[in-house]
Design a protein around this motif. Structure first.
Motif, PDB file in Angstrom:
ATOM      1  N   SER A  58       5.549  -3.112  -0.660  1.00  0.00           N
ATOM      2  CA  SER A  58       4.426  -2.508  -1.466  1.00  0.00           C
ATOM      3  C   SER A  58       3.027  -2.868  -1.320  1.00  0.00           C
ATOM      4  O   SER A  58       2.442  -1.853  -0.904  1.00  0.00           O
ATOM      5  N   VAL A  59       3.066  -3.810   0.136  1.00  0.00           N
ATOM      6  CA  VAL A  59       1.007  -3.626  -0.348  1.00  0.00           C
ATOM      7  C   VAL A  59       1.279  -2.658   1.375  1.00  0.00           C
ATOM      8  O   VAL A  59      -0.345  -2.611   0.876  1.00  0.00           O
ATOM      9  N   GLU A  60       2.045  -1.969   1.301  1.00  0.00           N
ATOM     10  CA  GLU A  60       1.212  -0.336   2.438  1.00  0.00           C
ATOM     11  C   GLU A  60       0.882   0.647   1.617  1.00  0.00           C
ATOM     12  O   GLU A  60       0.920   1.622   2.376  1.00  0.00           O
ATOM     13  N   TYR A  61       0.718   0.087  -0.076  1.00  0.00           N
ATOM     14  CA  TYR A  61       0.516   1.466  -0.826  1.00  0.00           C
ATOM     15  C   TYR A  61      -0.501   0.823  -1.537  1.00  0.00           C
ATOM     16  O   TYR A  61      -1.133  -0.194  -1.848  1.00  0.00           O
ATOM     17  N   GLN A  84      -1.013   5.514   1.708  1.00  0.00           N
ATOM     18  CA  GLN A  84      -2.403   4.591   1.987  1.00  0.00           C
ATOM     19  C   GLN A  84      -2.742   6.335   2.770  1.00  0.00           C
ATOM     20  O   GLN A  84      -2.190   6.718   3.989  1.00  0.00           O
ATOM     21  N   ASN A  85      -3.996   6.337   2.705  1.00  0.00           N
ATOM     22  CA  ASN A  85      -4.720   7.810   3.606  1.00  0.00           C
ATOM     23  C   ASN A  85      -4.888   6.902   5.056  1.00  0.00           C
ATOM     24  O   ASN A  85      -5.964   5.865   4.752  1.00  0.00           O
ATOM     25  N   ARG A  86      -4.183   6.820   5.771  1.00  0.00           N
ATOM     26  CA  ARG A  86      -4.373   6.191   7.217  1.00  0.00           C
ATOM     27  C   ARG A  86      -5.255   6.924   8.172  1.00  0.00           C
ATOM     28  O   ARG A  86      -4.798   7.056   9.436  1.00  0.00           O
ATOM     29  N   SER A  87      -6.426   7.323   8.011  1.00  0.00           N
ATOM     30  CA  SER A  87      -6.774   8.564   8.678  1.00  0.00           C
ATOM     31  C   SER A  87      -8.104   7.823   9.356  1.00  0.00           C
ATOM     32  O   SER A  87      -8.357   6.697   8.757  1.00  0.00           O
ATOM     33  N   ALA A  88      -8.084   7.526  10.656  1.00  0.00           N
ATOM     34  CA  ALA A  88      -9.156   6.738  11.754  1.00  0.00           C
ATOM     35  C   ALA A  88      -9.824   7.323  12.508  1.00  0.00           C
ATOM     36  O   ALA A  88     -10.017   9.165  11.952  1.00  0.00           O
TER      37      ALA A  88
END
Length: 88
Positions: A58-61, A84-88
Motif C-alpha cells: 500500500s505505501v507505494e500508492y 503515484q505519479n513518479r515523473s522525474a
C-alpha cells in the motif's frame, strides 16, 4: 483490483498473531492463510504484489480504496489502488 476472500462469519476468530501473519509479507504461511491466496496469479504478476504484505504493498500508492459491503457477511472485499505519479 485485489479481492480478499477470507470470511470471519463462522467459527472462532483468528488470533492477533494469525491476523498479523495474514496481512504480513509471505514467509511460512500455509496456503489459504495469506491475504493474496485467492488472487489469480496473473493479477499478482501484473500488480507486482506477489508475496508482499498489505502495508508494504500500500505505501507505494497515493490512495487505496477499500470496498466493504454493509451486511452481516461484510468484510474487506476489494482493494483499489492508484499509482503515484513518479515523473522525474
Amino acid at each position: 483490483m485485489i479481492a480478499i476472500e477470507r470470511r470471519l462469519v463462522w467459527g472462532q476468530l483468528p488470533s492477533d498473531a494469525e491476523l498479523d501473519a495474514f496481512f504480513a509479507p509471505r514467509t511460512t504461511q500455509p496456503r489459504g492463510l495469506h491475504w493474496l491466496d485467492d488472487t489469480p496469479p496473473w493479477r499478482l504478476e501484473k500488480s507486482d504484489v506477489k508475496d508482499r504484505g498489505l502495508i508494504e504493498f500500500s505505501v507505494e500508492y497515493d490512495s487505496i480504496e477499500l470496498w466493504i459491503k454493509q451486511e452481516p457477511n461484510a468484510h474487506l472485499l476489494l482493494l483499489w489502488r492508484e499509482a503515484q505519479n513518479r515523473s522525474a
